[in-house]
Design a protein around this motif. Sequence first.
Motif, PDB file in Angstrom:
ATOM      1  N   TRP A 155     -32.595 -22.962  32.569  1.00 52.04           N
ATOM      2  CA  TRP A 155     -32.868 -21.885  31.616  1.00 52.04           C
ATOM      3  C   TRP A 155     -31.586 -21.270  31.071  1.00 52.04           C
ATOM      4  O   TRP A 155     -31.541 -20.807  29.939  1.00 52.04           O
ATOM      5  N   TRP A 156     -30.525 -21.277  31.876  1.00 56.16           N
ATOM      6  CA  TRP A 156     -29.263 -20.641  31.480  1.00 56.16           C
ATOM      7  C   TRP A 156     -28.513 -21.444  30.420  1.00 56.16           C
ATOM      8  O   TRP A 156     -27.509 -20.990  29.878  1.00 56.16           O
TER       9      TRP A 156
ATOM     10  N   TYR B 107     -27.176 -16.303  27.764  1.00 53.99           N
ATOM     11  CA  TYR B 107     -27.571 -16.633  29.142  1.00 53.99           C
ATOM     12  C   TYR B 107     -26.413 -17.342  29.863  1.00 53.99           C
ATOM     13  O   TYR B 107     -26.121 -17.041  31.016  1.00 53.99           O
TER      14      TYR B 107
ATOM     15  N   CYS C  32     -36.159 -11.673  29.458  1.00 58.85           N
ATOM     16  CA  CYS C  32     -35.525 -11.451  30.762  1.00 58.85           C
ATOM     17  C   CYS C  32     -35.742 -12.629  31.712  1.00 58.85           C
ATOM     18  O   CYS C  32     -36.850 -12.813  32.222  1.00 58.85           O
ATOM     19  N   PRO C  33     -34.692 -13.422  31.955  1.00 53.80           N
ATOM     20  CA  PRO C  33     -34.870 -14.555  32.863  1.00 53.80           C
ATOM     21  C   PRO C  33     -35.180 -14.120  34.294  1.00 53.80           C
ATOM     22  O   PRO C  33     -35.815 -14.872  35.048  1.00 53.80           O
TER      23      PRO C  33
ATOM     24  N   VAL D 245     -28.424  -9.116  32.617  1.00 52.94           N
ATOM     25  CA  VAL D 245     -28.253 -10.178  31.617  1.00 52.94           C
ATOM     26  C   VAL D 245     -28.078  -9.510  30.244  1.00 52.94           C
ATOM     27  O   VAL D 245     -27.304  -9.970  29.410  1.00 52.94           O
TER      28      VAL D 245
ATOM     29  N   GLU E  10     -30.196  -9.178  27.724  1.00 47.62           N
ATOM     30  CA  GLU E  10     -30.937  -9.673  26.565  1.00 47.62           C
ATOM     31  C   GLU E  10     -32.119  -8.774  26.197  1.00 47.62           C
ATOM     32  O   GLU E  10     -32.584  -8.775  25.067  1.00 47.62           O
TER      33      GLU E  10
END
Lengths: 142, 247
Positions: free
Chosen positions: A28-29, A35, B159-160, B208, B210
């Motif tokens: 995902w990064w 990211y 948001c990961p 992060v 984002e």
Amino acid sequence: MRSSEVNRTNEYTPFHPRWYRTRVSTYWWLWKWPYLKFVLREISSVFVAYFVVLTLEQIRCLSAGPECYAKFQEWMKNPFLLVLNGISLLFVLLHMLTWFNLAPRAMVVRLGGKRVPDLLIAGANYAAWLVVTGCVAWIILR
Amino acid sequence: MAENITLEVTRYSPERDAAPAFQRYEVPLRKDWVVLDALNYIKDKVDGSLSFRWSCRMGICGSCGMMVNGEPKLTCATFLTSYAPGPVRVEPLRYFPVVRDLIVEMTDFMVKLKSVKPWIIRREEKPVADGEYLQTPQQLETYKQFSMCINCMLCYAACPVYGLDPLFSGPAAIALAQRYNLDSRDQGSRERMEILSQHEGIWGCTFVGECTEVCPKHVDPAGAIQQYKLSAAKDWFKSLVMPWGSK
């Protein structure tokens, strides 16, 4: 009749019928630059820790006597360590830049009821860094 | 003949499909059309079975959040011309379970939002006869930014951390908790801290950032969470140094 069929074959929850959930990829990064930048910033702490250990070892050798320190210096000339230290320096600089620039988001300082501008908060961090660097440089180079 | 643009829209029927798939639609590329207008055109003229949420069409209700070309967007505020010549890929909000087509299941967010008690908590209400709870413009300014949240959940889709750990309270819920903590009329910060100082609360966030980037209302949830962390750390230190003192 139809709903009981669906009930038998599908998983139901109290609020909705069977839903579909996409798995988050391990990579995902790599989806987008912010990211990746975040992951690089997080990884940079490993290199910060490495520099701390290296500095502690340097101080230990310094206190152990000239022979130990000469050995440490010789060890530092290893091409592998030179490359590693170069990469580490870049990551430590990235660590510093990213966190100093993020500091105003976490620190809200109010003076006379007004919020101190972000630039001033980040600037104070950079100024403190310059002062500390200057002091360390003075101690080493004098 | 007017110019067209292709939309690739996620279709998923829980009774029929094993997994979502894309369906292509041709829609007129009009200068004044947003992605939501294109979806409504499909619904009205091409395929009435397409399902999606929307309400106000003016960036207030927060219902029409979707992924547009991989970015979380309010489709009522995203112009088609920005994506010309296309195609434009429209998907349901990332990290949420999909109920049907572009509709996501939002119970998880609703439960989390309620858990942080986003309302004014008073230890003791003063009698109505004593008048309103007054607030200066400066006191309003401290929390106003965070009060702009419209619960559109775009920040969750960006948001990961939420994607990887669905237990994480998430950006909007924490920002709204902070909105009430900073309100001079509120006395409930301690209650909220008990909930959000857990691992799945503020400490789950790795900054992060984002969430802030995608927020259509410039709420800065990432900033709110970091400020929350700072006050939690200060409270912890205070309780360590002065265990007898109350917050």
